[in-house]
Design a protein around this motif. Structure first.
Motif: not given
Length: 568
Positions: A96-99, A110-116, A119-120
């Motif tokens: 679980v990620t907070s976003a 658009t384009t998923w930024d895994s660094n920020k 994981g998608r």
């Protein structure tokens, strides 16, 4: 004598005890061995079954959750992990990620930024169905299953401690009307509401919807296009302070740092109850908590939908795992965990304690929300009223393939023109040889919508199909005209509606060489599967625009509302 013989006879027929004990001992040993063998067999069988169930190996279910509930969702995830879930012969681990929801929506489309963002995700838990509507408007195939609410949170007005008691009789319908604290017998000056961008802040969007509803709702497309609704939007936009924080979180921070009413540059801001609870109890909680005021009357409610995502990045195991976790979250034990995090759920009245600034006032009636399409239209109508509105130039495809779709496109365009409160609007069409040898034609030059409304309506009604589809040549001309007429201080954009690829004229490289960066965004509404999505994405990303993909013309109305509601 006979009695003595009887006694001797009894003694001779007796059986010794030690052989019996030996037999019993042997039997017990045998039984023990059988029990041990049976238990071992059961354990071996279970181990084999478990190994068989995970024969496809491990799989990770990634869930992106809005920050206000991410901690509680992570607690639920730990409880689910303890059950050792197995789905489609995969052992499932969960992350679980907070976003922020705006970042998730942008990344998914658009384009998923895994660094920020990590994981998608395979599932998404934003704070409102508004986000599911936006995702569907941009690309319906990314919604893998119907969203399901896991909890709710009413929208409040966050106010400084001194101001809260004064607002006890406030109604959402008062938002466009109240401009001064004198209405409440106070000498604090101007009453203003910080309304962070409703396309990225749920509380603002729901507050605007409640102000327009004037009661229990729902707001409809017809009522939104009325003069009364446009007047309300105009008044509400006038009450907004000159500098509005970009996010609800920042608005709360500024209010919390203010020593007196209005010291933040505004008086109050809409906020969901759980967000205010997190603000008042978090690591950066203010010394004096902000107070949540529940306005009188039907309450707008954030419904926290769990969305199982779709698309090529989501495998069958993740789809099933996302659905299984959704069902787990709605069970009473897990609902209590979410309630302890500040959400309201039906199965318990438990509330977190302490909860400074939050009274957990009972909601007696919910606002009936607008449907998905009208929700998008409300946001775009607000964008047309706020800060003087936008400068929008629409370029629509009228090639022969658009013939069965053109009536729906016309309806969407006319509705947008009718609902626009202010700002500027222009209309172009393209096919081939529409204006002499030109594949495009400017029907209405971009200008104030109030002055151009009748001309726009006539031009929209007069759209008809023609041969060809020279998109790139037409877009280059439309873009350059819009760039020459750029209005500083406003959002300027070109919106292209098309259902096919460019079939002549200049190529993509030539078009891109004539673009001027990201000051003028080009956004596309692509209908059906014949468009060149890669090319459209390339153009949109070059200019800071977006691509909305709809399966058929029924989705154009919502997609147009979505495009015109965003700040970029």
């Amino acid at each position: 004598m006979s009695r003595h013989r009887a006694l001797r006879a009894k003694v001779r027929r007796g059986i010794a005890k030690w052989p019996v004990l030996i037999v019993v001992f042997v039997v017990l040993i045998g039984l023990g061995w059988l029990v041990f063998s049976w238990a071992g067999g059961v354990l071996d069988s279970r181990a084999r079954a478990l190994a068989q169930n995970c024969s496809e190996g491990d799989s990770v279910l990634r869930v992106a959750a809005t920050p206000s509930v991410a901690g509680a969702v992570a607690d639920v995830a730990r409880a689910w992990s303890a059950t050792r879930p197995v789905v489609y012969d995969h052992c499932i681990a969960i992350e679980v990620t907070s976003a922020d929801s705006a970042a998730v929506l942008d990344g998914l489309t658009t384009t998923w930024d895994s660094n920020k963002l990590g994981g998608r995700p395979h599932a998404w838990l934003p704070d409102s169905t508004l986000w599911a509507n936006r995702l569907s408007a941009l690309n319906a195939k990314l919604v893998g299953a119907a969203p399901k609410s896991v909890g709710t949170s009413p929208v409040l007005l966050a106010a400084p401690e001194a101001a809260a008691p004064v607002l006890k009789d406030f109604r959402w319908s008062d938002l466009p009307e109240v401009t001064d604290w004198s209405k409440f017998g106070q000498s604090w000056g101007r009453f203003s509401v910080a309304m962070p961008d409703p396309s990225a802040n749920t509380a603002s969007a729901l507050a605007i919807q409640s102000a327009l509803a004037g009661g229990k709702g729902p707001v409809t497309a017809e009522s939104l296009g009325s003069e009364a609704s446009k007047a309300k939007l105009t008044k509400l936009a006038a009450t907004v302070p000159p500098e509005v924080p970009p996010t609800t979180r920042e608005a709360l921070r500024r209010l919390g740092d203010s020593a007196t009413v209005n010291a933040a540059g505004f008086s109050v801001t809409p906020v969901s109850e759980v967000d205010l609870y997190k603000h008042n109890t978090g690591k950066e909680a203010p010394s004096k908590p902000l107070v949540g005021v529940l306005p009188v009357g039907p309450a707008p409610v954030a419904d926290f939908p769990y969305i199982a995502l779709g698309g090529p990045e989501v495998g069958e195991a993740e789809v099933r795992a996302a659905q299984a976790f959704r069902e787990f979250m709605t069970q009473p034990a897990q609902q209590k965990i979410l309630a302890s995090g500040g959400l309201r759920v039906e199965s318990t009245q438990d509330r977190p304690s302490p909860s400074p600034g939050i009274s957990w006032t009972a909601v007696t009636e919910n606002l009936v929300p607008a449907d998905a399409t009208t929700t998008q239209q409300i946001s775009s109508a607000w964008a047309s009223a706020d800060r003087g509105g936008q400068v929008v130039t629409v370029l629509t495809d009228v090639s022969t393939s658009m013939k069965p779709r053109l009536d729906k496109v016309k309806a969407a365009l006319r509705g947008q023109v009718d609902r626009s409160v202010s700002g500027a609007f222009g209309l172009w069409e393209f096919a081939r040889d529409l204006d002499g040898s030109k594949p495009y034609k400017q029907l209405v030059a971009t200008g104030p919508v109030a002055e151009k409304r009748d001309a726009l309506r006539r031009s929209i009604d007069g759209l008809k199909t023609a041969d060809g589809s020279q998109l790139y040549t037409s877009l280059a001309a439309c873009y350059e005209t819009a760039h020459d007429g750029f209005v500083a201080g406003r959002i300027n954009r070109v919106v292209v509606i098309t259902d096919g690829a460019s079939d002549g004229g200049i190529d993509l490289a030539a078009l891109k060489s004539r673009l001027h960066g990201k000051d003028l965004a080009i956004s596309f509404i692509a209908i059906g599967g014949e468009v060149d999505k890669d090319a459209l994405n390339d153009i949109a990303q070059t200019t800071g625009g977006s691509v909305s993909v709809v399966e058929n013309a029924d989705g154009v109305d919502a997609a147009l509302g979505q495009v015109l509601s965003t700040k970029a």
